[in-house]
Design a protein around this motif. Structure first.
Motif, PDB file in Angstrom:
ATOM      1  N   VAL A 398       0.725  -1.086   0.341  1.00  0.00           N
ATOM      2  CA  VAL A 398       0.015  -0.188  -0.032  1.00  0.00           C
ATOM      3  C   VAL A 398       0.815   1.307   0.035  1.00  0.00           C
ATOM      4  N   GLY A 399       0.250   2.415  -0.120  1.00  0.00           N
ATOM      5  CA  GLY A 399       0.923   3.642  -0.127  1.00  0.00           C
ATOM      6  C   GLY A 399       0.828   4.075  -1.281  1.00  0.00           C
ATOM      7  N   THR A 400       1.720   5.063  -1.712  1.00  0.00           N
ATOM      8  CA  THR A 400       1.766   5.844  -3.000  1.00  0.00           C
ATOM      9  C   THR A 400       3.214   5.307  -3.945  1.00  0.00           C
ATOM     10  N   ILE A 401       3.439   5.782  -5.005  1.00  0.00           N
ATOM     11  CA  ILE A 401       4.647   5.425  -5.649  1.00  0.00           C
ATOM     12  C   ILE A 401       5.802   6.079  -4.956  1.00  0.00           C
ATOM     13  N   PRO A 402       6.784   5.290  -4.523  1.00  0.00           N
ATOM     14  CA  PRO A 402       7.788   6.051  -3.687  1.00  0.00           C
ATOM     15  C   PRO A 402       8.714   7.043  -4.278  1.00  0.00           C
ATOM     16  N   SER A 403       9.137   8.011  -3.926  1.00  0.00           N
ATOM     17  CA  SER A 403       9.913   9.110  -4.427  1.00  0.00           C
ATOM     18  C   SER A 403      11.298   8.663  -4.804  1.00  0.00           C
ATOM     19  N   TRP A 404      11.728   7.290  -3.958  1.00  0.00           N
ATOM     20  CA  TRP A 404      13.292   6.720  -4.563  1.00  0.00           C
ATOM     21  C   TRP A 404      13.203   6.224  -5.664  1.00  0.00           C
ATOM     22  N   ILE A 405      12.202   5.984  -6.262  1.00  0.00           N
ATOM     23  CA  ILE A 405      12.278   5.692  -7.593  1.00  0.00           C
ATOM     24  C   ILE A 405      13.028   6.319  -8.297  1.00  0.00           C
ATOM     25  N   THR A 406      13.207   7.722  -8.278  1.00  0.00           N
ATOM     26  CA  THR A 406      13.822   8.855  -9.173  1.00  0.00           C
ATOM     27  C   THR A 406      15.303   8.206  -9.030  1.00  0.00           C
ATOM     28  N   ASN A 407      15.876   7.546  -8.043  1.00  0.00           N
ATOM     29  CA  ASN A 407      17.248   7.461  -7.898  1.00  0.00           C
ATOM     30  C   ASN A 407      17.558   6.549  -9.066  1.00  0.00           C
ATOM     31  N   LEU A 408      16.797   5.607  -9.617  1.00  0.00           N
ATOM     32  CA  LEU A 408      16.974   4.464 -10.452  1.00  0.00           C
ATOM     33  C   LEU A 408      16.826   5.170 -11.971  1.00  0.00           C
ATOM     34  N   THR A 409      17.808   5.942 -12.331  1.00  0.00           N
ATOM     35  CA  THR A 409      17.821   6.720 -13.431  1.00  0.00           C
ATOM     36  C   THR A 409      18.326   5.908 -14.529  1.00  0.00           C
ATOM     37  N   SER A 410      18.725   4.662 -14.597  1.00  0.00           N
ATOM     38  CA  SER A 410      18.890   4.008 -15.490  1.00  0.00           C
ATOM     39  C   SER A 410      17.613   3.183 -16.133  1.00  0.00           C
ATOM     40  N   LEU A 411      16.728   3.145 -15.245  1.00  0.00           N
ATOM     41  CA  LEU A 411      15.500   2.343 -15.410  1.00  0.00           C
ATOM     42  C   LEU A 411      14.978   2.661 -17.077  1.00  0.00           C
ATOM     43  N   THR A 412      14.610   1.498 -17.593  1.00  0.00           N
ATOM     44  CA  THR A 412      13.989   1.602 -18.859  1.00  0.00           C
ATOM     45  C   THR A 412      12.732   0.986 -18.849  1.00  0.00           C
ATOM     46  N   ILE A 413      12.317   0.148 -17.805  1.00  0.00           N
ATOM     47  CA  ILE A 413      11.070  -0.432 -17.470  1.00  0.00           C
ATOM     48  C   ILE A 413      10.638  -0.382 -16.166  1.00  0.00           C
ATOM     49  N   LEU A 414       9.375   0.213 -16.119  1.00  0.00           N
ATOM     50  CA  LEU A 414       8.817   0.562 -14.589  1.00  0.00           C
ATOM     51  C   LEU A 414       7.351  -0.125 -14.823  1.00  0.00           C
TER      52      LEU A 414
END
Length: 1115
Positions: A398-414
């Motif tokens: 539960v919760g919301t999409i976490p802000s630490w996602i932005t640390n993953l700057t190499s992401l091509t798939i989310l």
């Protein structure tokens, strides 16, 4: 200098002698026997070798990608120096031919290649031989081959088994076709083959192929069809190739469990068995000390996975995804781990995602999209700076999409799917500018579609379906995403419109998959004019009305669209002549307002759905365009006259549903002969008369037959005995005049027998001999012979004891009946084996109820009402702990109501009315939920809920209830007969296979059982999860019958008028004909599915997903 000359020659000789002595051993083989002789002169390429190569060259065509390949291949020059050629020093013979990846083309492999008998290395990979077959002889001449690579070269047909099996020196064999798997929502996937031909090589004798290859270290057979080998493949590998290091058999149609002997292959470093039909537990691969890659995704594996596999020191890749019955939990990860790829998406993995996952410093791809993950998302995932893809699911996350996602700057798939996350889609996702795939579906995301999506300029996949997004969505706002190929925004609260393109120079991206289901679209999207590359289009569940534009058919034909889903709209006209100019695999026009003649695609369609419209005719000579059709679904229309016998000539037809129409006349005998392999035939609710033709031939392939609700007369055809695969027979609501078909006991797979509302007569069992030997139905789970003229006593104890599937669970039998259509990845029926009942009501049976009935412990429903039964109610019925419905009304039963019935906690429906019962009604918290209508007409009964009190009677102990909140079994008591309501429905897991053979059966798994932790258990039934698909809905709760009012379940799945209690013939209804069903009626109507059941997407599965289109290749 002349005075030094005498010393020069001796010194040179000494140096030469010294040099010869210290020649390395690797070079010494070049010189004869280390004799010190001068090396022989290098022999140029022999003429026969050059001639063979030049002949091979002439058979190959140069393309723009291979223009420089043969520049050096010139007659009169040394072929040992030609590009791609190596020779053995000293004899001029070619030892290596490498033309891999040159993109050459040819009509077939020239036999000249077999003259190069000194070859030890042959690589022709990634060229195109344009669907030609490999020569069955010739390879055996290349006895020195150690490396053979013919991968992705467009060869088809059978592998030259005998020839290749004689290459005993092979170390590496590659006959694979390379492909990529693109995962989409709800388990849908697309296979993209690196091949012109989608149907590639076939190897029916795998054991023979590898029998002589003891030296083999690498085996690549990806997409080679091995399905004919059954379960022998596994033992063959372990016995013939014990030293194998690379085993790559993805998408090969492998079946059965991974054998025990596989555990002996400890040299394996790579195991790739993805996309097969493997079942059972997985071996303990943690003991494979050399293992680096383990890929088992897209199978049917089961059981618990040891967490030790994730702690393997050398392992780099673990892929267990899309095995829905595999469970386990993630361990604590060590900083010493070498893991780069973890995939457990679409499994039953559970528990929390450990924070130690942040220790996996090499991790590149993390797929933890299993809905039973719980707890908070660990912020340590944000430490994984090398992460390329992240997939997360979990309904209790539960919760919301976490802000630490932005640390993953190499992401091509989310991907966040099937999760409990809420809130809007945050703007900070716009910082992930490298994203190619953004998938946010089946969560609780709300708000408007975010503007920052336009920042994802590299985006090729955008799926935002099945959320709570609101507002007006202008498709033109997405056209700046020039790489966009796959778009799904279905099933939100959006209003989707075309919108205006901001600039004339704006180029609308070419979409390949577009899903706009349930988007409140009222007008046919105009932007589709420019979409000439579409492969999949879903516009279902909208309010589009009128005719389909003629330009649309032209556009779809140009694009080669494979799947077109226009169901659940308000279309009235096809806008084309009956023969649509379209090459298509799947066309779904169901649940519209189409009239007139049904449209038939002129191409090689496979799946056609016209159900629930107002079509009234089928075009003349239509069958010429159905040569490849496997499913023809047209219930709930206005077809009349006789059934066209031309259906019999559709050679690949395996599912035919013409139910709920007005067809008349007799059933075409050729349709019943079943010479073409029809598996499912549904002719329910028409006006057919005459007899069922007794012309069924040996080898009959029927799995399910539905004839109910017609005017069929005569006897049941004895030739049905030829149908040894028959599992379902529904011939109810007809005028069949026959005795009980004991002879059907020879159909050993028969599970559902419905003969209700006919003119059957006599005793059910004619003699004791019949009872013991020739009238046993060990696999039966549903027997309904209600509303006939049967008489005499009920069958004796021995007959009931033969109902083995009602007595105990066979652990070796699947929990579902699967009617699979070979070669189309289509599952045509799934019926829970736990739906078990007997209906003998409305006959003239007499005598007592056998006590043995109380041993049918898996039974959910018993109806013996409206007979002449006497004696007491057996107390043994109290042992039927799964019983949900019991109707013994309108008999002459006497004595007291057994106190044991009060402990049946699952009992939702009880009717003992109109008997001669006496005494006090048992008390329990559960029994108190029944109204007085359950006990009326028993003058000597007393106590609640009746108004009549009990005088001078001992008050029995109140039995505490253990009642749980459960669904009732899938049937209802409907006056004189209870039945299946919506009944035994056919379920279609749609598939548009790229491969033509049945390498995948895309059966949705029915997960059963859960404990308090959310973890699946193997045995405990979880009623909330036993809600099936496509019309098989389990009503939540029933009001007490016999009250002369509409009875509704909580979800309004069924509505039945029970104001009268006499049987009536089935009435035609557009609403109930989508899939085969056994429907029970009252005089005023019948059980009718709610409108929700007729949605374009099938009703939800137990986890909220649907069985829907399985994309372009079904995984």
């Amino acid at each position: 200098m002349t005075r030094y000359k005498p010393l020069v020659l001796p010194l040179m000789l000494i140096l030469l002698h010294t040099q010869l002595i210290i020649v390395p051993s690797s070079s010494a083989a070049t010189y004869a026997n280390h004799t010190g002789a001068l090396p022989p002169a290098v022999v140029p390429c022999l003429p026969d070798q050059a001639s063979a190569l030049l002949r091979l060259k002439r058979s190959l065509s140069i393309t723009k990608n291979s223009s420089s390949t043969f520049r050096s291949w010139k007659a009169g020059t040394d072929c040992c120096h030609w590009e791609g050629i190596h020779c053995r020093n000293g004899d001029g013979r070619v030892t290596s031919l490498d033309l891999g990846g040159r993109r050459l083309e040819s009509g077939g492999l020239d036999p000249a290649i077999f003259h190069l008998t000194s070859l030890n290395h042959l690589n022709l990979a990634c060229n195109s031989f344009n669907g030609s077959q490999l020569p069955q002889t010739g390879f055996e001449r290349l006895t020195m081959l150690t490396y053979l690579n013919l991968s992705s070269s467009d060869f088809v047909g059978q592998v030259p088994t005998a020839s290749i099996s004689r290459l005993t020196n092979l170390v590496s064999l590659d006959l694979s076709t390379r492909f990529e798997v693109e995962e989409f929502t709800q388990g849908h996937s697309v296979l993209s083959f690196d091949s012109v031909e989608s149907s590639v090589l076939k190897e029916p004798n795998f054991e023979t192929l590898i029998a002589n290859h003891k030296k083999l270290r690498e085996l690549y057979l990806g997409a080679v069809d091995l399905s004919d080998n059954g379960m022998t493949w596994c033992d063959a590998l372990s016995s013939s190739t014990p030293n194998l290091r690379v085993l790559s058999l993805p998408n090969c149609g492998l079946s059965g469990p991974i054998c025990g002997s596989f555990s002996a292959m400890h040299s394996l470093a790579v195991i790739d068995l993805r996309i097969n039909d493997l079942s059972g537990p997985i071996p303990n691969f943690a003991t494979f000390s050399s293992l680096r890659v383990l890929q088992l995704g897209h199978n049917f594996l089961q059981g618990q996975v040891s967490p030790l596999i994730f702690q393997h020191k050398k392992l780099v890749t673990v892929d267990l995804s899309y095995n829905v019955e595999l469970s386990g939990s993630l361990p604590n990860f060590s900083v010493a781990s070498n893991l780069e790829n973890i995939f457990v998406t679409e499994t039953s993995f559970y528990g929390e995602i450990p924070s130690s996952i942040g220790n996996l410093k090499y991790l590149k791809n993390l797929g933890v999209g299993a809905s039973q993950f719980s707890g908070e998302l660990p912020s340590s995932i944000g430490w994984l700076k090398s992460l390329n893809s992240l997939e997360i699911s979990g309904t209790t996350i539960v919760g919301t999409i976490p802000s630490w996602i932005t640390n993953l700057t190499s992401l091509t798939i989310l991907q966040f799917s099937r999760c409990g996350l809420t809130g809007s889609i945050p703007s900070f996702l716009g910082k992930l500018t490298k994203l190619r795939k953004l998938v946010l579906y089946e969560c609780n995301f709300s708000g408007k579609l975010p503007q920052h999506i336009s920042n994802f300029t590299n985006l090729s996949t955008l799926f935002l379906n099945s959320n709570n997004l609101v507002g007006t969505m202008k498709l033109a706002s997405l056209w700046g995403l020039q790489h966009l190929r796959y778009l799904d925004i279905s099933d939100n609260n959006l209003v989707v419109v075309d919108g205006k393109v901001n600039s004339s120079s704006t180029h609308i991206p070419k979409l390949q998959i577009l899903a706009l289901s349930g988007c409140n679209i009222t007008k046919f999207p105009d932007f589709l004019r420019s979409q000439d590359e579409l492969l999949w289009l879903d516009l279902s569940k909208n309010q589009i009305h009128g005719a389909i534009p003629s330009w649309a058919w032209e556009s779809w034909n140009d694009s080669g669209v494979a799947s077109l889903i226009l169901a659940h709209n308000k279309f009235t006209s096809v806008g084309s002549n009956p023969f649509i100019p379209l090459q298509i695999d799947w066309l779904d026009l169901s649940n519209n307002m189409f009239e007139g003649t049904i449209p038939i695609p002129q191409g090689s369609a496979r799946l056609l759905d016209y159900s629930n419209n107002m079509f009234s005719s089928i075009p003349f000579n239509f069958i010429a365009h159905l040569s490849h059709v496997t499913l023809f679904n047209a219930p709930g229309n206005n077809f009349s006259r006789e059934i066209p016998p031309s259906f019999c000539t559709a050679t690949e037809l395996q599912y035919l549903d013409l139910s709920n129409n007005n067809f008349s006349g007799s059933i075409p005998s050729c349709l019943i002969e079943n010479v073409n392999g029809i598996q499912i035939l549904n002719l329910n609710a028409n006006q057919l008369d005459g007899e069922i033709p007794d012309t069924i031939k040996e080898g009959c392939s029927f799995h399910a037959l539905y004839f109910s609700g017609n005017r069929i007369e005569g006897q049941l055809p004895r030739s049905l005995l030829a149908c040894q695969n028959l599992e379902i027979l529904d011939a109810g609501n007809n005028q069949i005049n026959d005795i009980f078909p004991c002879w059907m006991s020879k159909l050993r797979r028969l599970q559902v027998l419905v003969l209700k509302s006919n003119k059957l007569f006599g005793h059910v069992v004619q003699s004791l001999t019949d009872e013991e030997s020739t009238c046993a139905f060990p696999n039966a789970i549903i027997i309904d012979i209600s509303s006939n003229n049967f008489s005499g006593p009920l069958p004796k104890d021995k007959w009931f004891k033969k109902l083995e599937s009602m007595l105990h669970i066979d652990t070796n039998t699947s929990l579902v009946m699967d009617h699979a259509v070979p070669s189309h990845d289509t599952t045509l029926a799934q019926i829970l084996r736990t739906l078990v009942f007997i209906d003998f009501s409305n006959n003239a049976f007499n005598g007592s109820i056998p006590e043995i009935v109380g041993e049918l412990v898996l039974t959910h429903g018993i109806n013996m009402s409206h007979n002449f039964l006497t004696g007491p109610i057996p107390s043994q019925l109290g042992g039927l702990k799964q019983l949900e419905a019991l109707d013994l009304s309108s008999n002459q039963l006497s004595g007291v109501i057994p106190q044991e019935l009060a402990s049946l906690d699952f009992l939702e429906m009880l009717n003992l009315s109109y008997n001669k019962l006496e005494g006090k009604i048992p008390e329990s918290l559960h029994f108190s939920t029944f109204t007085n209508s359950s006990f009326l007409g028993n003058n000597d009964l007393c106590g609640p809920p009746l108004s009549k009190g009990c005088i001078n009677m001992t008050i029995l102990n109140v039995i505490p209830s253990k009642k749980k909140s459960v669904d009732i079994v899938l049937f209802l008591f409907s006056g004189l007969g209870f039945g299946l309501g919506l009944a035994i429905a056919v379920v279609v897991s749609w598939g548009i296979p790229i491969r033509k053979q049945a390498t995948r059966h895309a059966t949705e798994r029915i997960r059963r059982g859960s404990d308090s932790g959310g973890r699946r258990s193997g045995n405990a039934a979880s009623w909330e999860e036993e809600r099936l698909v496509y019309g098989v809905y389990r009503p939540r709760r029933w009001a007490t019958p016999w009250e002369g009012k509409k009875v509704h379940d909580e979800e309004d799945d069924l509505a039945v008028d029970r104001s009268e209690i006499s049987p009536a013939p089935v009435e035609k209804s557009n609403g109930a004909g989508s899939w085969p069903s056994i429907t029970y009626t009252t005089p005023t109507g019948r059980a009718t599915p709610a409108a929700a059941r007729r949605s374009a997407a099938p009703p939800p599965l137990l986890d909220g997903s649907t069985i829907g289109p399985r994309s372009l290749a079904i995984l």
